[in-house]
Write a protein that holds these residues in place. Structure first.
Motif, PDB file in Angstrom:
ATOM      1  N   LEU A   1       0.822  -1.215   0.000  1.00  0.00           N
ATOM      2  CA  LEU A   1       0.000   0.000   0.000  1.00  0.00           C
ATOM      3  C   LEU A   1       0.855   1.263   0.000  1.00  0.00           C
ATOM      4  CD1 LEU A   1      -2.844  -1.054   2.466  1.00  0.00           C
ATOM      5  CD2 LEU A   1      -2.994  -0.728  -0.002  1.00  0.00           C
ATOM      6  N   GLN A   2       1.989   1.234   0.677  1.00  0.00           N
ATOM      7  CA  GLN A   2       2.882   2.395   0.659  1.00  0.00           C
ATOM      8  C   GLN A   2       3.434   2.628  -0.742  1.00  0.00           C
ATOM      9  OE1 GLN A   2       5.706   1.401   3.736  1.00  0.00           O
ATOM     10  NE2 GLN A   2       4.587   2.560   5.301  1.00  0.00           N
TER      11      GLN A   2
ATOM     12  N   ASN B   1       0.714   4.160  -2.768  1.00  0.00           N
ATOM     13  CA  ASN B   1       0.539   5.567  -2.399  1.00  0.00           C
ATOM     14  C   ASN B   1       1.625   6.439  -3.016  1.00  0.00           C
ATOM     15  OD1 ASN B   1      -1.766   5.181  -0.914  1.00  0.00           O
ATOM     16  ND2 ASN B   1      -0.719   5.096   1.052  1.00  0.00           N
ATOM     17  N   GLU B   2       2.862   5.951  -3.041  1.00  0.00           N
ATOM     18  CA  GLU B   2       3.945   6.720  -3.657  1.00  0.00           C
ATOM     19  C   GLU B   2       3.700   6.897  -5.149  1.00  0.00           C
ATOM     20  OE1 GLU B   2       7.641   4.852  -2.713  1.00  0.00           O
ATOM     21  OE2 GLU B   2       7.388   5.152  -0.553  1.00  0.00           O
TER      22      GLU B   2
ATOM     23  N   SER C   1       0.983   9.404  -5.577  1.00  0.00           N
ATOM     24  CA  SER C   1       1.482  10.744  -5.266  1.00  0.00           C
ATOM     25  C   SER C   1       2.281  11.314  -6.439  1.00  0.00           C
ATOM     26  CB  SER C   1       2.342  10.691  -4.005  1.00  0.00           C
ATOM     27  OG  SER C   1       2.877  11.943  -3.724  1.00  0.00           O
TER      28      SER C   1
END
Length: 109
Positions: free
Chosen positions: A39-40, A43-44, A47
């Motif tokens: 998930l990180q 998200n990156e 972004s």
């Protein structure tokens, strides 16, 4: 005494087995850690995509003003309700010489 010790050791083994391999045990923690990492990364990536889209929006907003300014100066383009007045340097100098009242001087014939 020996029986009580064996019962306590058995209970201790059951508690440890539940802690290590039960609902909140190590396999569950490892799988949740992998999900957090995935998930990180998502998200990156999102972004970065948001930053790219924001830059495109900024370029489109600022770019139109720059294109409009160049079109006005280089091509003489106008908006629908505008009036274009072109003065040459000679006409501007002649206008400033023929209107001395604008500079505060008064001439009499």
């Amino acid at each position: 005494m020996r029986v009580a010790t064996l019962i306590l050791l058995a209970l201790l083994a059951v508690v440890h087995a539940e802690l290590w391999f039960g609902k909140g045990g190590l396999p569950r923690v490892w799988s949740l850690g992998e999900q957090v990492t995935a998930l990180q990364q998502a998200n990156e990536a999102a972004s970065l995509r948001n930053d790219q889209l924001a830059a495109e929006v900024r370029d489109l907003k600022e770019g139109l003003e720059m294109v409009e300014e160049r079109a006005r100066l280089e091509l003489g383009m106008l908006k629908p309700d505008e009036l274009y007045v072109h003065l040459s340097r000679e006409a501007a100098q002649a206008a400033s010489v023929s209107q001395p009242a604008a500079t505060g001087q008064v001439t009499t014939p």
